[in-house]
Design a protein around this motif. Structure first.
Motif, PDB file in Angstrom:
ATOM      1  N   UNK A  26      58.265  21.268  29.699  1.00  0.00           N
ATOM      2  CA  UNK A  26      57.326  21.463  30.804  1.00  0.00           C
ATOM      3  C   UNK A  26      55.871  21.527  30.348  1.00  0.00           C
ATOM      4  N   UNK A  27      55.632  21.323  29.057  1.00  0.00           N
ATOM      5  CA  UNK A  27      54.285  21.404  28.473  1.00  0.00           C
ATOM      6  C   UNK A  27      53.647  22.768  28.720  1.00  0.00           C
ATOM      7  N   UNK A  28      54.439  23.815  28.487  1.00  0.00           N
ATOM      8  CA  UNK A  28      53.943  25.194  28.561  1.00  0.00           C
ATOM      9  C   UNK A  28      53.885  25.732  27.143  1.00  0.00           C
ATOM     10  N   UNK A  29      52.701  25.748  26.527  1.00  0.00           N
ATOM     11  CA  UNK A  29      52.621  26.227  25.144  1.00  0.00           C
ATOM     12  C   UNK A  29      53.057  27.688  25.012  1.00  0.00           C
ATOM     13  N   UNK A  30      53.986  27.938  24.098  1.00  0.00           N
ATOM     14  CA  UNK A  30      54.405  29.306  23.801  1.00  0.00           C
ATOM     15  C   UNK A  30      53.456  29.851  22.751  1.00  0.00           C
TER      16      UNK A  30
END
Length: 137
Positions: free
Chosen positions: A48-52
């Motif tokens: 989802x292109x959510x940087x952790x």
């Protein structure tokens, strides 16, 4: 540090500290179940292109510090994370169903907090420090 992210129609710098627990706060996120959960969270966030920014899996809860774009509500992101991990963890580790009656892996609630640049570093240090107190319960 939280990076500035440039997308097609927005520039944003968001950081959310999300915490959720297994149903009945059962300490089931250990060993292979914890490792699978960590890997699944990374895969979902990558897809989802959510940087952790950082994460910590405790036996009875999860801390996730993540950047979610403004076009996605935090509630929807948490729903995706909890729903996807639950389905996949029940498939990968059917033994956890014995610990959790009622067919739900996660408690229905969660905590979310937002952070600016200065407090983002504080949250990251806090989550990373909890790694050292895993055995203290």
């Amino acid at each position: 540090m939280v990076d500035v992210i440039f997308s097609r129609n927005s520039v944003y710098q968001t950081a959310y500290h999300v915490v959720w627990c297994p149903k009945y706060r059962k300490p089931i996120l250990t060993g292979q179940v914890g490792e699978s959960c960590s890997r699944l969270i990374d895969e979902i966030c990558d897809a989802n292109s959510w940087p952790v920014i950082t994460k910590e899996i405790q036996p009875d809860h999860i801390h996730l510090f993540v950047s979610i774009p403004p076009s996605i509500s935090v509630a929807n992101a948490v729903k995706i994370l909890k729903g996807s991990t639950a389905r996949k963890l029940f498939t990968l580790h059917p033994e956890i169903k014995k610990e959790l009656w009622g067919g739900s892996l996660w408690s229905p609630s969660y905590y979310v907090g937002t952070a600016g640049n200065v407090s983002a570093e504080t949250i990251q240090r806090y989550i990373e420090r909890t790694e050292h107190i895993k055995g203290r319960r």
